[in-house]
Design an enzyme around this catalytic site. Structure first.
Site, PDB file in Angstrom:
ATOM      1  N   GLY A 169      65.281  71.851 -14.942  1.00 18.14           N
ATOM      2  CA  GLY A 169      65.243  71.601 -16.392  1.00 18.14           C
ATOM      3  C   GLY A 169      64.160  72.429 -17.054  1.00 18.14           C
ATOM      4  N   ARG A 216      77.564  80.115 -19.685  1.00 19.53           N
ATOM      5  CA  ARG A 216      77.121  78.823 -20.176  1.00 19.53           C
ATOM      6  C   ARG A 216      78.303  78.068 -20.774  1.00 19.53           C
ATOM      7  NH1 ARG A 216      73.172  75.124 -19.480  1.00 19.53           N
ATOM      8  NH2 ARG A 216      72.138  74.457 -21.380  1.00 19.53           N
ATOM      9  N   THR A 268      74.634  75.103 -13.276  1.00 20.65           N
ATOM     10  CA  THR A 268      74.283  73.703 -13.557  1.00 20.65           C
ATOM     11  C   THR A 268      75.479  72.873 -13.991  1.00 20.65           C
ATOM     12  OG1 THR A 268      72.772  72.304 -14.831  1.00 20.65           O
ATOM     13  CG2 THR A 268      73.710  74.183 -15.978  1.00 20.65           C
ATOM     14  N   THR A 307      70.136  71.184 -11.278  1.00 22.82           N
ATOM     15  CA  THR A 307      70.721  72.504 -11.465  1.00 22.82           C
ATOM     16  C   THR A 307      70.588  73.145 -10.099  1.00 22.82           C
ATOM     17  OG1 THR A 307      70.153  72.532 -13.808  1.00 22.82           O
ATOM     18  CG2 THR A 307      70.245  74.671 -12.753  1.00 22.82           C
ATOM     19  N   SER A 314      69.446  76.636 -22.947  1.00 18.24           N
ATOM     20  CA  SER A 314      69.168  76.374 -21.528  1.00 18.24           C
ATOM     21  C   SER A 314      67.749  76.807 -21.184  1.00 18.24           C
ATOM     22  CB  SER A 314      70.170  77.178 -20.688  1.00 18.24           C
ATOM     23  OG  SER A 314      69.837  77.113 -19.325  1.00 18.24           O
TER      24      SER A 314
HETATM   25  N1  GLY Z   1      70.959  72.024 -17.867  1.00 17.17           N
HETATM   26  C1  GLY Z   1      69.789  72.694 -17.503  1.00 17.17           C
HETATM   27  C2  GLY Z   1      69.571  73.966 -18.242  1.00 17.17           C
HETATM   28  O1  GLY Z   1      70.525  74.588 -18.639  1.00 17.17           O
HETATM   29  O2  GLY Z   1      68.447  74.367 -18.447  1.00 17.17           O
END
Ligand code: GLY
Length: 576
Positions: A477, A111, A402, A384, A455
């Site tokens: 999302g 991430r 993403t 994503t 996330s």
């Molecule tokens: N940006 C989408 C997520 O990480 O859930």
């Protein structure tokens, strides 16, 4: 806000405008200028499902060369960074969940993280009003990218040299490939954004509108990929590429520094592991809410005989809506980066807590979100991408990555040719204030230097008899965990094929706003039934683009590997 809507419309437009060419099996030879789309493929030795035919085929070729599922996952991600620039990336981040042939379950967190100079009020003006334009687009919207570190952490589980895995991506970037109809439309829709948020010319803008079949060449990206091939992760986080990123940030008011890049580390974490009846589910832990939400939702239905209620029965759908509501209320209140805030995962997933949570559930009656106490929902973008891979040895890999919004921040790193993410918007820019999608977030997900933003990505495996059985994931999302939950329930409880489980209409409740979102082909009688129970039902565009692989075993040997790619996009399934 206009821009946000245009990005949402884009997801739907992809589905509407795209003409799917169904073929039974993927083409044997990779031709970047001529390729077709397969929605399902069955083999015995390996399979890949991803958002783009060329990326799935790159993964399949790596499997055929003797690579394992980890090799194929790395090569597919790198190919997606070239052929699917809207979400595939090296300037963003992701999560990998896997089960190895030796029986080990793995979770790799790559991430993005907040830069060292970030602070909780960085998207507020002098009066304290949120500046969503800055958290959503352009240089300041980017977190420190994690993807390249994640690929090298994954490589410890691979068989082939990294240089071999990155070669197809380099060729696709250097020589170009024919773009799909969806890509042409998306590039045209973002032309103004690319012009506005870039300080140098980019490969994504040309005078005439893009059309299906045009060749996209990304020479600067090819050079960046070559630096990664030659220098490893340092080819991205240090030296020329890092300089390009920092220079780009300085030209456009971003705050990522050389030190932020050099210090970025992907992290192997303990996956979420739990039993659902006779199956074992492996999911992603914090900073993704995905694994905990999946566990909460499945555990809340486990003892309620949902299988006998039937798929899309009003009883089953209402039950699923109510568990979604309760899980998402907890997400908003409690979830964030566990390295920075205490997330009570044990309590949130304990049987006693989840039973208590369902005490006020009334069959046939909506429980308004005003009576379900918790914080507020954190909004997220829907752009994503997910890929699922399985090999002949029993390795299974689920990866969701993403850039956040479509084409991320829309800023391409000058000289380096890749798009940066706009993941900072996944933080709560101001606790209690509505964000990008009209919702609010809280303290657990406030911005702090070095912290990872919460996330929803939910790469997930289902094991049966301790062997990989299903590999699942999707973009979307906040709809990601509910799509994964419904896909699992469709197969394990309603006995659906992967194709039906993926393609039949989905619904989504995320506590706030208090409404059930349904896809346009959701049955109208069911919609009326739900409205009679007191639900506000809102039709919307497509929910997710789910990729599933199902592995069938004959004793200790794999019998078949079936890959399914979602009908909702240009996604492609390959197998051999
Ligand atoms: N940006 C989408 C997520 O990480 O859930």
């Amino acid at each position: 806000m206009k821009q946000v809507f245009s990005r949402l419309m884009l997801s739907s437009a992809w589905a509407l405008m795209f003409v799917v060419i169904f073929t039974k099996q993927a083409t044997a030879q990779l031709n970047p200028y001529q390729y077709s789309i397969a929605k399902s493929a069955v083999g015995k030795k390996g399979a890949v499902a991803s958002a783009h035919p060329l990326a799935s085929e790159v993964g399949l070729q790596i499997l055929k060369k003797g690579g394992n599922a980890f090799d194929a996952a790395v090569a597919t991600q790198l190919a997606l960074a070239v052929v699917y620039p809207g979400a595939g990336n090296i300037g963003g981040g992701g999560f990998l969940v896997a089960h190895t042939q030796t029986g080990k379950s793995i979770a790799i967190d790559y991430r993005e993280k907040a830069p060292g100079a970030a602070n909780r009020n960085m998207y507020l003006d002098k009066e304290g009003n949120p500046r969503l334009d800055l958290s959503q687009s352009g240089h300041l919207a980017s977190g420190v990218p994690g993807t390249v570190a994640g690929l090298f952490t994954t490589h410890a589980y691979c068989k082939l040299p990294f240089a071999e895995l990155i070669e197809p991506a380099i060729a696709l970037a250097e020589k170009g490939f024919s773009i799909t109809k969806g890509e042409a439309s998306a590039l045209n829709n973002h032309k103004n954004g690319f012009i506005k948020y870039n300080t140098r010319p980019t490969a994504f803008v040309k005078d005439q509108p893009w059309k299906e079949g045009d060749t996209l060449v990304q020479a600067e990206l090819a050079a960046t990929l070559k630096r990664i091939r030659d220098k490893g992760a340092a080819g991205f986080y240090e030296g020329e590429t890092a300089q390009f990123i920092v220079q780009e940030m300085q030209r456009g008011g971003g705050i990522i520094t050389l030190e932020d890049l050099k210090s970025y580390k992907a992290i192997e974490r303990n996956p979420i592991v739990f039993n659902y009846k006779e199956h074992t589910i492996i999911g992603m832990p914090m900073p993704s809410s995905g694994g905990v939400l999946t566990q909460q939702m499945l555990k809340m239905i486990e003892n309620r005989s949902i299988g006998t209620m039937g798929f899309h029965s009003k009883e089953a759908v209402q039950l699923m809506i109510e568990v979604e509501r309760r899980a998402y209320a907890d997400r908003a209140e409690f979830m964030g980066d566990q390295d920075f805030v205490k997330v009570p995962v044990k309590r949130l997933t304990s049987d006693s807590y989840l039973q208590e949570r369902m005490k006020d559930f009334v069959a046939g009656q909506a429980s308004p979100s005003t009576t379900i106490k918790a914080g507020a929902i954190q909004p997220e973008s829907e752009e994503t991408t997910h890929l699922s891979v399985a090999d002949q040895w029993g390795n299974a890999v689920a990866v969701t990555t993403t850039l956040n919004g479509g084409y991320g921040s829309m800023t391409v790193v000058g000289g380096a040719g890749f798009l940066m993410n706009n993941e900072m918007d996944d933080f709560s820019v101001k606790p209690g204030v509505a964000n990008m999608y009209g919702a609010v977030g809280k303290e657990a997900n406030a911005i702090q230097p070095g912290k990872r933003m919460l996330s929803s990505m939910t790469p997930t495996l289902v094991l049966k008899n301790e062997k990989p059985y299903l590999v699942i994931g999707t973009p979307g999302g906040t709809t990601i965990p509910t799509s994964v939950f419904q896909t699992i329930v469709n197969m394990l409880e309603f006995g659906q094929s992967p194709l039906d489980a993926v393609n039949l209409p989905k619904f989504h409740h995320q506590w706030l706003p208090d409404q059930v979102m349904v896809e346009k082909d959701f049955p109208s009688t069911l919609k009326t039934d739900l409205e009679k129970m007191g639900y506000k039902v809102t039709p919307r565009g497509q929910i997710g683009r789910t990729e599933v692989i199902k592995i069938s075993w004959k004793g200790k040997r794999i019998d078949t590997i079936e890959a399914v790619a979602d009908k909702r996009g240009e996604d492609h399934a390959s197998a051999y």
